[in-house]
Design a protein around this motif. Structure first.
Motif, PDB file in Angstrom:
ATOM      1  N   MET A 261       0.773  -1.232   0.185  1.00 58.52           N
ATOM      2  CA  MET A 261      -0.316  -0.122   0.457  1.00 58.52           C
ATOM      3  C   MET A 261       0.818   1.338  -0.152  1.00 58.52           C
ATOM      4  O   MET A 261       2.285   1.385   0.088  1.00 58.52           O
ATOM      5  CB  MET A 261      -0.955  -0.416   0.789  1.00 58.52           C
ATOM      6  N   LYS A 262       0.393   2.205  -0.281  1.00 57.17           N
ATOM      7  CA  LYS A 262       0.607   3.836  -0.274  1.00 57.17           C
ATOM      8  C   LYS A 262       0.631   4.135   1.677  1.00 57.17           C
ATOM      9  O   LYS A 262      -0.674   4.173   1.389  1.00 57.17           O
ATOM     10  CB  LYS A 262       0.607   4.517  -1.242  1.00 57.17           C
ATOM     11  N   VAL A 263       0.854   5.187   2.742  1.00 55.69           N
ATOM     12  CA  VAL A 263       0.547   5.542   3.399  1.00 55.69           C
ATOM     13  C   VAL A 263      -0.046   6.414   3.299  1.00 55.69           C
ATOM     14  O   VAL A 263       0.746   7.432   2.414  1.00 55.69           O
ATOM     15  CB  VAL A 263       1.913   5.222   4.102  1.00 55.69           C
ATOM     16  N   LYS A 264      -0.960   6.675   3.544  1.00 53.12           N
ATOM     17  CA  LYS A 264      -2.291   7.849   2.968  1.00 53.12           C
ATOM     18  C   LYS A 264      -2.936   8.852   3.965  1.00 53.12           C
ATOM     19  O   LYS A 264      -3.243   9.701   3.742  1.00 53.12           O
ATOM     20  CB  LYS A 264      -3.265   7.230   2.051  1.00 53.12           C
ATOM     21  N   GLY A 277       2.860   8.876   2.095  1.00 52.02           N
ATOM     22  CA  GLY A 277       3.241   8.876   0.620  1.00 52.02           C
ATOM     23  C   GLY A 277       4.519   7.826   0.327  1.00 52.02           C
ATOM     24  O   GLY A 277       4.605   6.983  -0.439  1.00 52.02           O
ATOM     25  N   SER A 278       4.878   6.819   1.701  1.00 54.24           N
ATOM     26  CA  SER A 278       5.625   6.243   0.978  1.00 54.24           C
ATOM     27  C   SER A 278       5.487   4.945   0.485  1.00 54.24           C
ATOM     28  O   SER A 278       3.753   4.682   1.077  1.00 54.24           O
ATOM     29  CB  SER A 278       6.404   5.380   2.730  1.00 54.24           C
ATOM     30  N   ILE A 279       5.810   3.906   0.233  1.00 57.04           N
ATOM     31  CA  ILE A 279       5.282   3.138  -0.626  1.00 57.04           C
ATOM     32  C   ILE A 279       5.940   2.068   1.014  1.00 57.04           C
ATOM     33  O   ILE A 279       6.568   1.710   0.716  1.00 57.04           O
ATOM     34  CB  ILE A 279       5.739   2.853  -1.497  1.00 57.04           C
ATOM     35  N   PHE A 280       4.237   1.175   0.961  1.00 55.90           N
ATOM     36  CA  PHE A 280       5.134  -0.294   2.423  1.00 55.90           C
ATOM     37  C   PHE A 280       4.173  -1.403   1.266  1.00 55.90           C
ATOM     38  O   PHE A 280       3.823  -1.596   1.042  1.00 55.90           O
ATOM     39  CB  PHE A 280       3.508   0.281   2.801  1.00 55.90           C
ATOM     40  N   PHE A 281       5.667  -2.141   1.985  1.00 54.57           N
ATOM     41  CA  PHE A 281       5.804  -3.544   1.788  1.00 54.57           C
ATOM     42  C   PHE A 281       6.308  -4.709   2.664  1.00 54.57           C
ATOM     43  O   PHE A 281       7.031  -4.101   3.300  1.00 54.57           O
ATOM     44  CB  PHE A 281       6.691  -3.444   0.233  1.00 54.57           C
ATOM     45  N   GLN A 282       5.345  -4.788   3.305  1.00 54.07           N
ATOM     46  CA  GLN A 282       5.406  -5.561   4.269  1.00 54.07           C
ATOM     47  C   GLN A 282       4.749  -6.955   5.027  1.00 54.07           C
ATOM     48  O   GLN A 282       3.584  -6.944   3.960  1.00 54.07           O
ATOM     49  CB  GLN A 282       4.915  -4.609   6.063  1.00 54.07           C
ATOM     50  N   HIS A 283       5.460  -7.893   5.158  1.00 57.52           N
ATOM     51  CA  HIS A 283       5.520  -9.420   5.982  1.00 57.52           C
ATOM     52  C   HIS A 283       4.570  -9.922   7.220  1.00 57.52           C
ATOM     53  O   HIS A 283       5.830  -9.571   7.513  1.00 57.52           O
ATOM     54  CB  HIS A 283       6.293 -10.044   5.449  1.00 57.52           C
ATOM     55  N   SER A 284       3.209  -9.682   6.942  1.00 55.17           N
ATOM     56  CA  SER A 284       3.098  -9.756   8.245  1.00 55.17           C
ATOM     57  C   SER A 284       2.925 -11.008   8.739  1.00 55.17           C
ATOM     58  O   SER A 284       2.210 -12.246   8.307  1.00 55.17           O
ATOM     59  CB  SER A 284       2.288  -8.772   8.681  1.00 55.17           C
TER      60      SER A 284
END
Lengths: 288, 288
Positions: A261-264, A277-284
């Motif tokens: 996601m984008k941090v919005k 605005g960061s682009i977020f790639f997270q492995h939960s």
């Protein structure tokens, strides 16, 4: 994710925007929409996630105004605009050194198309946003696991989010073993989120199986979704989740999920520790 | 001025800011503050002016939190900071070609110091704001009438607004026949508005008579004010009104008033037809 105090005035902001969208020509009805949103926000359970509260007031707004989907035309236009970019972006992915990573970045960039958050935007300047995301710093610690899961998975559940963005989901699904993917859309209209109606506009149904989750939250409230969706969710070997709404509702669900996601908004910036605005790639990772 | 639909989410924003100010260390109490504001905003009479609705929820917040004046220290600091600038600004007025006009411009610039509006600010960069206001375009059509009224008036009522700003009101009063001026402050603490407590901090009581209006709205709700104030209001030969709150509550009162303010929110920008941030000098003629 439960409601932060900063979410509370944001409900009112969303109510004001909804008032204009659902009752564009009736100022008194707009006021009633806002009163309704304020009442529901005042009495809401702040232990719930923001999308769970949003669905309460959006249902009330729909009932009050008799308008089920004021964003239908905007959704169509958004899909059409991004579909025009698809060939060019597909070529860029194909010519990239790391096609999967490039497609992931583009899919995340697409998440900027959002009518629900203060810092979302319509699709103006989308190409710039995409190019920026392709170049941006992004934490890729989990990328090796992401690739391994794709290889090993029998069933990949891909939780969609918004129209327009869905075209870039398609681009990413084209880089996956699409026959193993089930793409999930919302059960009913909510903001510009994709529903079964818009699926043919982006042709995802031509490349993988598509289901709707049977619910109308701008997120995934598991307990409220259809049995079919819940069985898929429980049985999936890999889950890819797009967007803030899905993050807010699924962050604590105990399943292993890849969040893209984008941090919005400021609240999610605080929750993720990343700048707006960061682009977020997270492995939960799975827990509990 | 009645409530615009855009004011409604602004009530929630103000509630969130008040929650932090009135209950800085208690997150649950903050939520109760916000619920209270949302409830009051949901049921309010939108034919009233925004300050009349604000006073309802600020009273409820004070009752809920037991905190009467969380801005006391900020008000003192704001007055102190602007008092330090007073000699320099006084010199600039004295050396100006048009001292009265320069003092008017500075008094309007001071209105930027406001804790209640989204585009107000604390007193950072105030000197820049003042210099900008001194140079800015401003409609001065009514300035000749303004000068004539000052000359002819037996009683000039000067309706104050915020702390910090009040120092620049003093600067303007120094250019008036101060013996004819009555300076009016709020009856009780509300946001950073000046009350009797802060008057000695800026020394206005040393140069003219000062009264409070007996009410706690961030504006002047005539019908709710003290008899003393209402008699002054009815008997004054000239009224100078500072700030948006006073404009919002007095705009339609039928009296001739000189409104001096910065345009600090989109709604007042629409109401006045001026861009956000404009300095506003308006002669509202008596009518009705």
């Amino acid at each position: 994710m439960k409601v932060y105090n900063d979410c509370i005035p944001c409900f009112a902001r969303q109510g004001a925007e909804a008032a204009l969208a659902y009752a564009p020509d009736d100022s008194l009805l707009q006021q009633e929409v806002m009163r309704t949103v304020l009442r529901i926000a005042a009495e809401a359970d702040y232990q719930k996630s923001p999308p769970e509260i949003a669905v309460e007031y959006f249902r009330a707004i729909i009932k009050l105004t008799g308008e089920a989907d004021p964003y239908a035309e905007a959704k169509r236009a958004s899909n059409e605009a991004v579909m025009k970019l698809l060939p060019q972006l597909r070529k860029e992915v194909a010519e990239s050194d790391r096609p999967l990573e490039t497609a992931v970045r583009m899919a995340i960039a697409g998440n900027i198309i959002d009518f629900g958050t203060p810092h979302g935007q319509k699709d103006n300047g989308l190409l710039d946003v995409i190019e920026h995301a392709v170049q941006s710093d992004m934490c890729l610690d989990a990328f090796a696991v992401f690739e391994r899961r794709i290889e090993d998975a029998g069933l990949i559940l891909y939780l969609g989010d918004n129209c327009g963005e869905a075209v870039l989901d398609r681009l990413l699904i084209e880089q996956l073993p699409a026959e193993k993917v089930v793409y999930v859309v919302r059960g009913k209209p909510i903001l510009n989120d994709i529903t079964p109606v818009e699926v043919p506009q982006v042709g995802i149904d031509q490349i993988c199986r598509v289901v709707d989750n049977g619910h109308d939250a701008p997120g995934v409230v598991i307990g409220e979704c259809s049995t079919e969706f819940r069985e898929l969710f429980d049985g999936a070997d890999m889950i890819i989740s797009k967007g803030q709404g899905n993050f807010e509702t699924l962050q604590d669900c105990g399943r292993e999920i890849f969040f893209l996601m984008k941090v919005k908004c400021d609240v999610v910036a605080e929750e993720t520790g990343l700048p707006l605005g960061s682009i977020f790639f997270q492995h939960s990772e799975a827990c509990g």
